[in-house]
Design an enzyme around this catalytic site. Structure first.
Site, PDB file in Angstrom:
ATOM      1  N   SER A 241       0.824  -1.211   0.000  1.00 46.20           N
ATOM      2  CA  SER A 241       0.000   0.000   0.000  1.00 46.20           C
ATOM      3  C   SER A 241       0.854   1.255   0.000  1.00 46.20           C
ATOM      4  O   SER A 241       0.340   2.373   0.008  1.00 46.20           O
ATOM      5  CB  SER A 241      -0.935   0.004   1.217  1.00 46.20           C
TER       6      SER A 241
ATOM      7  N   HIS B  59     -41.402  22.214  -9.154  1.00 49.77           N
ATOM      8  CA  HIS B  59     -41.527  21.408 -10.392  1.00 49.77           C
ATOM      9  C   HIS B  59     -40.882  22.115 -11.578  1.00 49.77           C
ATOM     10  O   HIS B  59     -41.310  21.933 -12.709  1.00 49.77           O
ATOM     11  CB  HIS B  59     -42.993  21.079 -10.699  1.00 49.77           C
TER      12      HIS B  59
ATOM     13  N   SER C 233     -15.335  26.730 -26.797  1.00 44.80           N
ATOM     14  CA  SER C 233     -15.461  25.506 -27.567  1.00 44.80           C
ATOM     15  C   SER C 233     -14.364  25.475 -28.623  1.00 44.80           C
ATOM     16  O   SER C 233     -13.932  26.516 -29.114  1.00 44.80           O
ATOM     17  CB  SER C 233     -16.836  25.462 -28.229  1.00 44.80           C
TER      18      SER C 233
ATOM     19  N   LYS D 287     -19.232  30.123 -28.164  1.00 47.66           N
ATOM     20  CA  LYS D 287     -19.612  29.448 -26.924  1.00 47.66           C
ATOM     21  C   LYS D 287     -18.891  29.988 -25.685  1.00 47.66           C
ATOM     22  O   LYS D 287     -17.719  30.311 -25.710  1.00 47.66           O
ATOM     23  CB  LYS D 287     -19.326  27.938 -27.011  1.00 47.66           C
TER      24      LYS D 287
ATOM     25  N   GLU E 176     -20.329  22.358 -14.085  1.00 44.64           N
ATOM     26  CA  GLU E 176     -20.644  21.018 -14.591  1.00 44.64           C
ATOM     27  C   GLU E 176     -19.717  19.971 -13.979  1.00 44.64           C
ATOM     28  O   GLU E 176     -20.152  18.876 -13.602  1.00 44.64           O
ATOM     29  CB  GLU E 176     -20.526  20.980 -16.114  1.00 44.64           C
TER      30      GLU E 176
ATOM     31  N   GLN F  28      -7.202  -2.078   4.412  1.00 46.52           N
ATOM     32  CA  GLN F  28      -6.223  -1.299   3.658  1.00 46.52           C
ATOM     33  C   GLN F  28      -6.908  -0.557   2.505  1.00 46.52           C
ATOM     34  O   GLN F  28      -6.425   0.470   2.044  1.00 46.52           O
ATOM     35  CB  GLN F  28      -5.129  -2.227   3.119  1.00 46.52           C
TER      36      GLN F  28
HETATM   37  N1  ARG Z   1      -1.115  -1.365   5.392  1.00 44.85           N
HETATM   38  C1  ARG Z   1      -2.001  -1.877   6.370  1.00 44.85           C
HETATM   39  C2  ARG Z   1      -3.350  -1.151   6.268  1.00 44.85           C
HETATM   40  O1  ARG Z   1      -3.403  -0.170   5.624  1.00 44.85           O
HETATM   41  C3  ARG Z   1      -1.450  -1.687   7.728  1.00 44.85           C
HETATM   42  C4  ARG Z   1      -1.941  -2.706   8.737  1.00 44.85           C
HETATM   43  C5  ARG Z   1      -1.539  -4.062   8.337  1.00 44.85           C
HETATM   44  N2  ARG Z   1      -1.698  -5.011   9.374  1.00 44.85           N
HETATM   45  C6  ARG Z   1      -1.550  -6.329   9.140  1.00 44.85           C
HETATM   46  N3  ARG Z   1      -1.714  -7.117  10.151  1.00 44.85           N
HETATM   47  N4  ARG Z   1      -1.311  -6.816   7.953  1.00 44.85           N
HETATM   48  O2  ARG Z   1      -4.346  -1.550   6.805  1.00 44.85           O
END
Ligand code: ARG
Length: 468
Positions: free
Chosen positions: A35, A168, A289, A295, A302, A334
């Protein structure tokens, strides 16, 4: 596979597996599991949480003063590296927590390896997320406040600007543009209250829950909570590591705020259309445009309307992520990060831009007024007039309905029929009926709290300014 909350491998080897494992991590698994690509955004909060934890460990005699000094020194350098962009992020070390812990050990040795005493990434990440979201909410509160101030300014300049109010999407009754804008002021005020409420409930410390069951070390959770500005600690260790309610609450509040932005954006798009021509939006917020030279398009409103979808999507994503999870922590969590980051970023941009754009919105009172004179907008006022003269409301409603039909047949507005013509529908009509048929007369009569009369709107603006 990673061992449940395994340490970041042998320091210095850069490998993310421990002695528990006989073979290195599969390459695709490594990428899938990591992550760090997105949670590195939490780095400063991770460091803040680690420093508070380390200081508590030292106070509770769980690490030596020299260890704490080394950790503080190392974290200082890491913070600089993160800020300057020179931190050596690595996917091999999975996430922000392992990356920082690994770097700390690289920098200060033994002391870095003591930091994770009485802690798990589970309570660590739950803490980081709360610290991050708390600061996001504070930034959003400031932006919402700016939007509300700008709405008050625009409303103040338009307390006498007459326009048709719609139900309406058909002309209903005269209102003022200032009154219409103050409706949005109310919505954004509730949004600010909802965020403050979410912050209050969220502001508790998960640390100390460790992986799920708490810790056998004699720690001081209250001290850490105070150090990090939390109002208290999470009461149950299992809940502390698995709860993402605070994130759902935030996304729900964000989704509603986006709904409000989107409604206003939709109105701006309609009002800017020359058929309405109720407002002009400054050129710097509009685009042209590539083919049609004439335009001027309302791209900004939007896009505000369009971006609402992704925030709703984030809310549904997180609700779905938590729904089937057994206690306590699961890796599913995660997945809370990207939707949250995206929703917070989107709402921040949209509110900042709305605050910039509102002073660039200019009413065109003549266009509003002419639309108002086309829809028999004061028909209800005439019915009310007849009621004041003694007629039952249902009979008054019917008499005016027949008068409207006659006006339609003559191609006139009800207000243009004149006293003689109106008398055909009710003998109670006198000269003073013409007064109630004017839009000015109509709005002036609605002077109670919450009404559209200029004096009522002025009072609403004054109350709002006093509260802001
Ligand atoms: N990267 C993990 C998360 O965002 C951190 C916690 C991970 N804990 C574990 N026991 N694998 O949740």
């Amino acid at each position: 596979m990673q061992q449940d909350d395994a340490p970041p491998g042998k320091a210095g080897t850069g490998k993310a597996w421990s002695g528990r494992f006989a073979e290195p991590l599969d390459a695709l698994t490594q990428r899938f599991n990591a992550s760090v690509g997105f949670d590195r955004r939490l780095a400063e909060f991770d460091i803040q949480g680690s420093l508070a934890h380390a200081r508590m460990l030292e106070r509770c005699k769980l690490i030596a003063a020299a260890d704490l000094a080394a950790i503080e020194h190392g974290m200082g350098q890491i913070l600089e590296e993160v800020r300057s962009g020179s931190f050596p992020w690595s996917i091999e070390r999975e996430d922000v927590h392992f990356n920082i812990e690994h770097r700390l050990t690289e920098l200060v040795g033994e002391a870095g390896k003591r930091l994770h005493t009485a802690r798990s990434r589970n309570d660590q990440v739950a803490t980081d997320m709360r610290l991050w979201l708390r600061s996001e909410i504070d930034a959003l509160a400031g932006l919402l406040r700016r939007v509300r101030e700008r709405l008050l300014d625009l409303a103040e300049g338009n307390v006498e600007t007459l326009m048709p109010g719609f139900t309406h999407m058909q002309v209903a009754q005269p209102i003022t543009f200032g009154h219409h804008l103050m409706a949005y002021y109310e919505m954004f005020t509730r949004d600010a209250e909802r965020l403050a409420d979410c912050r209050r409930r969220m502001n508790r410390l998960p640390l100390g829950a460790s992986a799920l069951a708490g810790t056998s070390y004699p720690i001081d959770r209250e001290w850490v909570a105070r150090e990090l500005g939390f109002d208290g600690v999470c009461e149950n260790s299992l809940d502390a590591v698995s709860d993402r309610d605070f994130a759902v609450e935030f996304l729900a509040a964000a989704a509603l705020a986006m709904a409000h932005v989107s409604r206003l954006a939709e109105e701006l798009v309609i009002w800017m259309n020359p058929r309405f021509g109720f407002v002009e939006i400054a050129d710097r917020f509009c685009t042209g445009s590539s083919i049609m030279p004439q335009k001027k398009n309302p791209d900004v409103p939007e896009l505000m309307r369009g971006k609402t979808g992704r925030v709703y999507g984030s809310l549904v994503a997180l609700l779905t992520i938590i729904k089937g999870q057994p206690l306590a922590y699961n890796k599913d969590n995660q997945e809370d990060k990207e939707p949250l980051f995206d929703a917070a970023d989107t709402l921040r941009d949209v509110l900042a831009l709305l605050a910039e754009m509102l002073p660039g919105v200019k009413a065109r009172p003549e266009k509003m007024r002419s639309a108002l004179l086309e829809g028999h907008a004061t028909a209800t006022d005439l019915a009310d007039y007849l009621v004041r003269k003694g007629l039952a409301f249902r009979d008054a409603h019917e008499a005016v309905a027949r008068a409207v039909r006659a006006a339609e047949e003559e191609g006139k507005d009800l207000a243009q029929l004149g006293v003689e013509a109106l008398r055909r529908f009710s003998p109670l009509v006198d000269e003073d009926a013409l007064e109630v048929l004017t839009p000015e007369g109509s709005i002036a009569s609605r002077s109670h709290i919450g009404g559209t009369a200029p004096q009522a709107v002025r009072a609403a603006i004054a109350r709002a300014r006093a509260r802001l």
